[in-house]
Design an enzyme around this catalytic site. Structure first.
Site, short mmCIF file in Angstrom:
data_model
loop_
_atom_site.label_atom_id
_atom_site.label_comp_id
_atom_site.label_asym_id
_atom_site.label_seq_id
_atom_site.Cartn_x
_atom_site.Cartn_y
_atom_site.Cartn_z
N ASP A 51 60.25 81.75 21.96
CA ASP A 51 61.62 82.27 22.14
C ASP A 51 61.57 83.44 23.12
OD1 ASP A 51 64.20 83.17 21.90
OD2 ASP A 51 63.88 84.11 19.93
N ASN A 53 64.33 85.11 24.36
CA ASN A 53 65.45 86.07 24.35
C ASN A 53 65.82 86.58 22.96
OD1 ASN A 53 66.52 83.75 23.37
ND2 ASN A 53 68.31 83.71 24.70
N ASP A 230 63.76 57.48 23.02
CA ASP A 230 64.03 57.63 21.59
C ASP A 230 64.58 56.32 21.02
OD1 ASP A 230 64.49 59.51 19.27
OD2 ASP A 230 66.55 58.82 19.56
N GLU A 290 59.09 55.46 21.61
CA GLU A 290 59.00 55.72 20.17
C GLU A 290 58.99 54.36 19.49
OE1 GLU A 290 62.40 56.96 17.97
OE2 GLU A 290 61.19 57.81 16.38
C1 NOJ Z 1 63.87 59.63 16.53
C2 NOJ Z 1 63.69 61.10 16.71
O1 NOJ Z 1 62.32 61.36 16.89
C3 NOJ Z 1 64.27 61.75 15.49
O2 NOJ Z 1 63.95 63.11 15.42
C4 NOJ Z 1 65.76 61.53 15.54
O3 NOJ Z 1 66.35 62.07 14.37
C5 NOJ Z 1 66.10 60.03 15.62
N1 NOJ Z 1 65.29 59.34 16.57
C6 NOJ Z 1 67.53 59.82 16.04
O4 NOJ Z 1 67.72 60.14 17.38
CA CA Z 2 65.86 81.68 22.57
#
Ligand code: NOJ
Ligand code: CA
Length: 567
Positions: A51, A53, A230, A290
């Site tokens: 982080d 800020n 994803d 994924e």
């Molecule tokens: C897979 C992602 O890794 C997860 O974190 C997310 O909640 C779901 N897809 C929905 O996008």
């Molecule tokens: Ca921040």
């Protein structure tokens, strides 16, 4: 040059590393590998890395401030979980603008700076492309929901109910409840595989495809080196919306178990992957998937029949294996026999940390080193998860009111959510582990006092220095970079051993995956390395540093031995 110097430094620090045989100016020539095959990837959950800020939430400038660390560690590419504008219902996996950066993470200018600095550090940027759904606050969905004749109505999946108060079918959301959300304004339901705030895009609409492919090009032109895609499995649904078969029992959200046969893994997914690949190839970019699969055959499909889909579908089955030599040996054999380029992963932001998952509760540090040795020396590309290199542990909430991840609130106490594996990176032993000067968005476990970057850098036996030694070695050792995988001593129930052989070179990897001492013997004449002579490259066991023969090795519990064998 800078990069190699940093790696050599790492070698010096790594305990047990003997005569690494490296030449600073020389990087081994590649046997025709693509850049992503020789690279080490590292996942960053941006809320939790650094982080800059003081608002308690990590950000892009925070990541930029840690590039020296990542470079010295031996990372070549970072995958940043979604950092786009988002209402944060699913912590960024609900995107409301694909072509911008969320204010909490910084600005596009910060992104450009990070990309430029990354280049200077030899670190490429991979973004997370949420392809299945947008946020319900995305202008596309706002238009789509505005009327049943809206211009973008068909960008999402709208249907009438079966009857009054009855959704179109029995599909269940992965995050709990029906996958259909009633919209009183237009008298229809819309479909969401995840939260209602994450409506599924209609990939059967060519305009959606064009828009999303356009997003990919937009980032590629900005210098992004690839995407982690994803939830690719959920892109298409059966057009007839047939019910799924229900299975006995209930899931963690209390919904009936279901065979998601009509709303996941439809064959059309592969057409989209091929299209995205064509876009990516124009930019020498990589696509990581994924890809949760039941077996190797299923995983194989994501590479595409002609290698024209994902270059790097993740082997997430690896994360589900029990810590046992025969179990891993069998799995690796299957992946290797598939003839595809493996992509090994031991943790991510959706599953319990590897330190806890593979650990036996007593020897978790040793087991963490074993797992690192294993997946960082196998043939394939590894994807690390931030913090695994320092032995970060899950810090699970114990009270429902503390849970941040919505699935942990709706599913409590059977489903406690994913907060535990997403806690802030532990940089040092000062307040908030050096992650923030403010109040961290998730609590930091007390173990940060000993498991943190600054302290582990000073300890030659730390998990961090073990990782550094391994990463340095895998970048410099040609057999580890290019060599084939040859399983050895296949009946050994405790010790996993293999050779990585490339032309006249071979590295022997031996991992005692048991809590008792073990003796192993190797006769490598069949593999063309019959001299029995070995030179230690890296080991966790001080007494093996000067080992000179592989004819017999006596291993301490959980010991790792890596040596260069000669003909
Ligand atoms: C897979 C992602 O890794 C997860 O974190 C997310 O909640 C779901 N897809 C929905 O996008
Ligand atoms: Ca921040």
């Amino acid at each position: 040059m800078l990069r190699i110097t940093a790696r050599l430094l790492a070698l010096v620090v790594g305990i047990g590393l003997v005569s690494p045989c490296l030449h600073a100016q020389q990087k081994p020539a590649s046997a025709g590998h693509q850049w992503w095959q020789n690279a080490v990837f590292y996942e960053i959950y941006p809320r939790s890395f650094a982080d800059s800020n003081g608002d308690g939430i990590g950000d892009l400038n925070g990541i930029a401030s840690k590039l020296d660390y990542l470079q010295a560690l031996g990372v070549d590419a970072i995958w940043i979980a979604p950092c786009f504008p988002s209402p944060q219902v699913d912590f960024g996996y609900d995107v409301s603008d694909y072509e911008n950066i969320d204010k909490m993470y910084g600005t596009l200018a910060d992104f450009d700076r990070l990309e430029k600095l990354g280049k200077e550090h030899g670190i490429k940027i991979i973004l997370d492309f949420v392809v299945n759904h947008t946020s319900d606050q995305h202008p596309w969905f706002i238009n789509s929901a505005s009327s049943s004749t809206a211009r973008k109505r068909d960008w999402y999946i709208w249907r009438a109910g079966k009857a009054a108060n009855q959704p179109p079918n029995n599909w269940i959301s992965a995050f709990g409840g029906s996958a259909w959300q009633w919209d009183a304004k237009t008298n229809q339901y819309y479909y969401h595989f995840f939260y209602p705030q994450q409506p599924d895009l209609n990939w059967r609409n060519p305009a959606v495809k064009d828009a999303m492919f356009g997003v990919a090009s937009w980032w590629y032109k900005r210098g992004v080196a690839g995407f982690r895609l994803d939830a690719v499995d959920t892109l298409f649904e059966d057009p007839a919306l047939r019910d799924n078969a229900t299975l006995p029992g209930k899931n963690k959200q209390g919904d009936p178990n279901m065979k998601n046969e009509n709303n996941t893994k439809l064959p059309e997914v592969h057409q989209v992957l091929q299209g995205l690949r064509q876009v990516s190839d124009k930019y020498d970019a990589v696509l990581i998937g994924e890809t949760w699969t039941a077996d190797v055959n299923e995983l194989k499909q994501y590479y595409g029949e002609h290698g024209n889909e994902l270059q790097m579908p993740m082997d997430l089955m690896f994360t589900e294996l029990k810590f046992s030599a025969p179990v891993f040996r069998q799995h690796i054999a299957g992946i290797d026999a598939s003839g595809r380029w493996p992509v090994y992963v031991i943790g991510n932001h959706d599953i319990v940390r590897s330190w806890n998952r593979y650990g036996d509760g007593k020897h978790n540090d040793e087991i963490a080193k074993d797992m690192a040795a294993l997946y960082l020396t196998l043939r394939g590309t590894p994807i690390m998860y931030y913090g695994e290199e320092i032995g970060m542990q899950n810090n699970d909430p114990v009270r429902k009111e503390d849970v941040k991840d919505p699935i942990g609130r709706t599913g409590w106490p059977t489903e406690i959510g994913r907060d535990g594996e997403r806690t802030p990176m532990q940089w040092n032993d000062t307040a908030n582990a050096g992650f923030t000067t403010g109040i961290p968005w998730l609590p930091i476990p007390v173990t940060y006092k000993t498991y943190n970057v600054a302290d582990e850098l000073k300890d030659p036996n730390s998990i961090l220095n073990w990782y550094k030694g391994l990463l340095a070695l895998r970048h410099q050792d040609q057999a580890l970079l290019e060599g084939e995988y040859i399983a050895l001593n296949q009946d050994d129930p405790n010790v996993l051993s293999y050779l990585r052989r490339y032309k006249d070179e071979a590295a022997l990897v031996v991992i005692n995956m048991s809590a008792s001492p073990q003796k192993v013997n190797f006769d490598l004449s069949k593999q063309g390395f019959g001299s029995g002579v070995v030179k230690t490259l890296l080991t966790t066991q001080p007494s093996l540093k000067n080992a000179s023969s592989v004819k017999q090795l006596s291993l301490e519990p959980f010991a790792v031995y890596i040596g260069e064998v000669t003909k």
